[in-house]
Design a protein around this motif. Structure first.
Motif, PDB file in Angstrom:
ATOM      1  N   TYR A 125      53.238 -23.086  -9.447  1.00 40.92           N
ATOM      2  CA  TYR A 125      53.361 -22.596 -10.818  1.00 40.92           C
ATOM      3  C   TYR A 125      54.740 -21.970 -11.015  1.00 40.92           C
ATOM      4  N   SER A 159      49.560 -27.984 -21.236  1.00 45.09           N
ATOM      5  CA  SER A 159      48.993 -28.425 -19.955  1.00 45.09           C
ATOM      6  C   SER A 159      49.768 -29.606 -19.395  1.00 45.09           C
ATOM      7  N   GLN A 175      40.250 -25.442  -8.159  1.00 46.16           N
ATOM      8  CA  GLN A 175      39.993 -24.060  -8.552  1.00 46.16           C
ATOM      9  C   GLN A 175      39.862 -23.921 -10.071  1.00 46.16           C
ATOM     10  N   PHE A 176      40.699 -24.655 -10.806  1.00 47.28           N
ATOM     11  CA  PHE A 176      40.749 -24.458 -12.255  1.00 47.28           C
ATOM     12  C   PHE A 176      39.913 -25.464 -13.035  1.00 47.28           C
ATOM     13  N   ALA A 202      36.570 -24.487 -14.974  1.00 47.88           N
ATOM     14  CA  ALA A 202      36.786 -23.721 -16.205  1.00 47.88           C
ATOM     15  C   ALA A 202      37.240 -24.640 -17.331  1.00 47.88           C
ATOM     16  N   TYR A 246      38.960 -19.156 -19.689  1.00 45.31           N
ATOM     17  CA  TYR A 246      40.272 -19.216 -19.042  1.00 45.31           C
ATOM     18  C   TYR A 246      40.400 -18.117 -17.994  1.00 45.31           C
ATOM     19  N   GLY A 298      38.927 -19.196 -14.813  1.00 46.33           N
ATOM     20  CA  GLY A 298      39.817 -20.077 -14.079  1.00 46.33           C
ATOM     21  C   GLY A 298      40.900 -19.301 -13.347  1.00 46.33           C
ATOM     22  N   VAL A 299      41.442 -18.279 -14.005  1.00 49.03           N
ATOM     23  CA  VAL A 299      42.468 -17.446 -13.376  1.00 49.03           C
ATOM     24  C   VAL A 299      41.874 -16.697 -12.179  1.00 49.03           C
ATOM     25  N   SER A 359      41.435 -18.873  -9.231  1.00 52.76           N
ATOM     26  CA  SER A 359      42.698 -19.253  -8.595  1.00 52.76           C
ATOM     27  C   SER A 359      43.350 -18.101  -7.842  1.00 52.76           C
TER      28      SER A 359
END
Length: 204
Positions: A27, A72, A101-102, A105, A135, A138-139, A142
């Motif tokens: 990221y 995205s 991981q994301f 979500a 969201y 999802g965070v 992660s």
């Protein structure tokens, strides 16, 4: 032949375990800050040209879903190239782990949006809050392979999402509920990555 397959399976397992225990550096702070700026611009666009979102839900959904898809796509390309550069031999495993991981979500957000649009349009005012809560999940999911302060970003999205839901009516469709929440949230994510990752020279 069986021994060869077993050995390849063991190598794959080891590589996957290494990916799970390695901080993900795919990221890029600058790109994520850019997605925050995109959210703020979308909020400004809504304020200027879509002041009565409750009576123009199709336009509202197009605006924000379009912004999410565009952000995205840009982030996805950057994540792929950055992971290839910074994780080299483990890049495939690192990307796969990040997606895993994301993805739940993202899938939940898509399905909830579809169900509400099709079956309960009278409660579409809940979408901004639901999107932010999802969201945040999802965070949080992660965070296991991101800098620990990233928990603050998950908490931010959870708080803003619950605030939107607490509003309790179409006022939650106001431009700030998405523009400010996601704009500030993504800037927070970018700030955490920039300050908590030792490779600050790799900002892109």
């Amino acid at each position: 032949m069986s021994d060869l397959h077993d050995a390849l399976g063991d190598i794959s397992t080891i590589r996957r375990q290494m990916a799970l225990n390695t901080q993900f550096r795919g990221y890029g702070p600058a790109t994520l800050a850019g997605t925050g700026a995109a959210a703020m611009l979308a909020g400004v666009a809504q304020a200027l040209w879509l002041r009565d979102a409750a009576h123009h839900m199709s336009a509202y959904l197009c605006l924000w879903i379009g912004t999410a898809v565009l952000s995205s796509a840009v982030a996805g390309v950057q994540i792929y190239t950055r992971t290839r550069r910074l994780h080299s031999g483990l890049s495939d495993e690192m990307i796969r782990t990040a997606v895993e991981q994301f993805l739940p979500a993202v899938g939940a957000g898509i399905l909830i949006t579809f169900v509400l649009v099709r079956s309960a349009p009278q409660v579409l005012w809940m979408l901004p809050g639901l999107w932010q809560v999802i969201y945040s999940l999802g965070v949080f999911a992660s965070c296991r392979f991101l800098p620990r302060p990233m928990i603050a970003a998950g908490a931010w999205y959870l708080l803003t999402g619950l605030t939107c839901l607490a509003i309790g009516d179409t006022r939650s469709l106001a431009p700030w509920t998405m523009g400010f929440a996601f704009g500030a949230g993504q800037l927070l994510v970018a700030g955490v990555l920039l300050t908590a990752t030792p490779e600050n020279e790799d900002e892109a």
